[in-house]
Design a protein around this motif. Structure first.
Motif, PDB file in Angstrom:
ATOM      1  N   ARG A 254       5.710   3.872  -8.970  1.00  0.00           N
ATOM      2  CA  ARG A 254       5.028   4.983  -8.296  1.00  0.00           C
ATOM      3  C   ARG A 254       3.516   4.064  -7.766  1.00  0.00           C
ATOM      4  NH1 ARG A 254       7.009  10.619  -8.092  1.00  0.00           N
ATOM      5  NH2 ARG A 254       5.073  11.134  -7.197  1.00  0.00           N
ATOM      6  N   ASN A 257       3.863   1.277  -5.376  1.00  0.00           N
ATOM      7  CA  ASN A 257       4.543   1.865  -4.161  1.00  0.00           C
ATOM      8  C   ASN A 257       5.932   1.018  -3.957  1.00  0.00           C
ATOM      9  OD1 ASN A 257       3.990   3.619  -1.931  1.00  0.00           O
ATOM     10  ND2 ASN A 257       3.308   1.723  -0.788  1.00  0.00           N
ATOM     11  N   ASP A 258       6.549   0.861  -5.018  1.00  0.00           N
ATOM     12  CA  ASP A 258       7.989   0.363  -5.002  1.00  0.00           C
ATOM     13  C   ASP A 258       7.790  -1.224  -4.790  1.00  0.00           C
ATOM     14  OD1 ASP A 258       8.872   2.800  -5.059  1.00  0.00           O
ATOM     15  OD2 ASP A 258       9.936   2.856  -3.080  1.00  0.00           O
ATOM     16  N   CYS A 297      -0.444   5.581  -5.770  1.00  0.00           N
ATOM     17  CA  CYS A 297      -0.130   4.345  -5.017  1.00  0.00           C
ATOM     18  C   CYS A 297      -1.344   3.288  -4.789  1.00  0.00           C
ATOM     19  CB  CYS A 297       0.774   4.396  -3.914  1.00  0.00           C
ATOM     20  SG  CYS A 297       2.342   5.465  -4.321  1.00  0.00           S
ATOM     21  N   GLU A 303      -0.028   4.332   3.724  1.00  0.00           N
ATOM     22  CA  GLU A 303       1.553   3.737   3.540  1.00  0.00           C
ATOM     23  C   GLU A 303       2.128   4.124   2.021  1.00  0.00           C
ATOM     24  OE1 GLU A 303       1.007  -0.686   3.874  1.00  0.00           O
ATOM     25  OE2 GLU A 303      -0.134  -0.600   5.838  1.00  0.00           O
ATOM     26  N   LYS A 305       4.241   5.844  -0.629  1.00  0.00           N
ATOM     27  CA  LYS A 305       5.418   6.383  -0.500  1.00  0.00           C
ATOM     28  C   LYS A 305       5.794   7.727  -1.403  1.00  0.00           C
ATOM     29  CE  LYS A 305       7.797   2.015   0.556  1.00  0.00           C
ATOM     30  NZ  LYS A 305       8.882   1.150   0.080  1.00  0.00           N
ATOM     31  N   TYR A 306       4.533   7.763  -2.216  1.00  0.00           N
ATOM     32  CA  TYR A 306       4.673   8.842  -3.188  1.00  0.00           C
ATOM     33  C   TYR A 306       3.416   9.537  -3.186  1.00  0.00           C
ATOM     34  CZ  TYR A 306       8.528   6.167  -4.885  1.00  0.00           C
ATOM     35  OH  TYR A 306       9.818   5.443  -5.018  1.00  0.00           O
TER      36      TYR A 306
END
Length: 324
Positions: A254, A257-258, A297, A303, A305-306
């Motif tokens: 996380r 951000n992957d 993130c 941007e 994602k979590y």
């Protein structure tokens, strides 16, 4: 890099010191964490005798009679300390699975001592800084566990500095987020299987880990660790006695951000008829940030994602989901 291999990274050049060497090793870590989220480390500086001593005590304990082992269970089922018998939890449920209880026993412990300051002694702190519970036998178990835990603390601190470099951050980015960490260890015991498992039941069902890094010392015996590649295949993970397997946990995924993957892994059952040779022990250090660390993130605005999450709340949530 092929996703069909677990990369091996030698930490020794980075631990010796120059920034150029640390950056080179950091790039290797970045490649492994981006590709598969697993790597094997050597040159880590942890004395083999420290590993062997804890492994020996664990083997002695897990081979005691069940009635004696159960005396080391916590008084409350929700307390993550002490002994847990076969089938207590199902790790796959942490990832929305629904498998029967895992075919393992384990011993759960944390740091042995902590300062008498509010961070540790407050109501919030007492949820994570919990006295360890130790059996009467074997003598020296607690001391061996504390020594190993301290060595893993040093190693994870070094690894997180390299992780920061790998991500293009200041080398000390994670320091104030892990300086009062809530890491727990599990000594996992996978006994020889006398009966056929239930449908879908494994030594440890498919799952991801919850924190930053997991550092594992295992054994190459039947019924071992497997990781799922990005292509969906399962790849066996081997360890030597003097190496560690490291994998990325959910919170570090996380945080990146992957960019880095917290990959699904499992511990499979040994072939039928394997007998005592399939008995297996693994030493797992689940490095988790300070309970009040806010995991946000590392991504440009808009941007991510979590959503941000507190480290301690995330761990508690995942623990609850795995109970059978």
């Amino acid at each position: 890099m092929s996703a069909a291999t677990i990369p091996i990274v030698d930490l020794a050049p980075a631990l010796r010191g120059s920034r150029a060497e640390r950056m080179r090793v950091a790039h290797e870590i970045d490649a492994a964490c981006t590709d598969i989220g697993f790597l094997t480390i050597r040159g880590h500086g942890v004395p083999p005798a420290l590993i062997d001593t804890l492994r020996g005590h664990a083997s002695t304990f897990f081979n005691l009679p069940l009635e004696e082992k159960r005396q080391a269970e916590p008084e409350k089922v929700t307390v993550p300390r002490g002994y847990r018998a076969l089938g207590f939890d199902s790790l796959s449920r942490g990832n929305a699975g629904n498998a029967p209880g895992d075919l393992k026993e384990y011993y759960h412990f944390g740091r042995e001592n902590w300062p008498s300051t509010p961070y540790y002694t407050s109501e919030a702190g007492q949820r994570f800084f919990i006295p360890n519970r130790w059996p009467q036998r074997p003598v020296g178990f607690a001391e061996a566990a504390a020594a190993y835990y301290a060595a893993m603390e040093r190693l994870t601190g070094q690894m997180m500095s390299l992780a920061a470099l790998a991500l293009g951050l200041d080398e000390d980015f994670f320091e104030d987020k892990i300086d009062r960490h809530i890491t727990a260890m599990r000594l996992n015991f996978y006994p020889a299987q006398q009966e056929a498992p239930q449908s879908g039941q494994m030594r440890a069902g498919p799952h991801t880990d919850y924190g930053l890094l997991t550092i594992l010392n295992g054994e190459n015996r039947p019924g071992g660790l497997e990781v799922q590649t990005r292509g969906g295949d399962w790849l066996g993970v081997e360890t030597d006695p003097d190496t560690f397997v490291v994998n990325i946990g959910d919170l570090l995924m996380r945080w990146t951000n992957d960019r880095w993957v917290s990959n699904v892994h499992r511990v499979v059952n040994p072939p039928a008829g394997s007998g005592p040779a399939a008995q297996r022990i693994s030493l797992a250090f689940f490095h988790h940030p300070n309970y009040d660390a806010l995991v946000e993130c590392i991504a440009p605005p808009g941007e991510a994602k979590y959503p941000p999450v507190l480290s301690g709340e995330y761990r508690d949530q995942q623990y609850r989901r795995t109970r059978v």
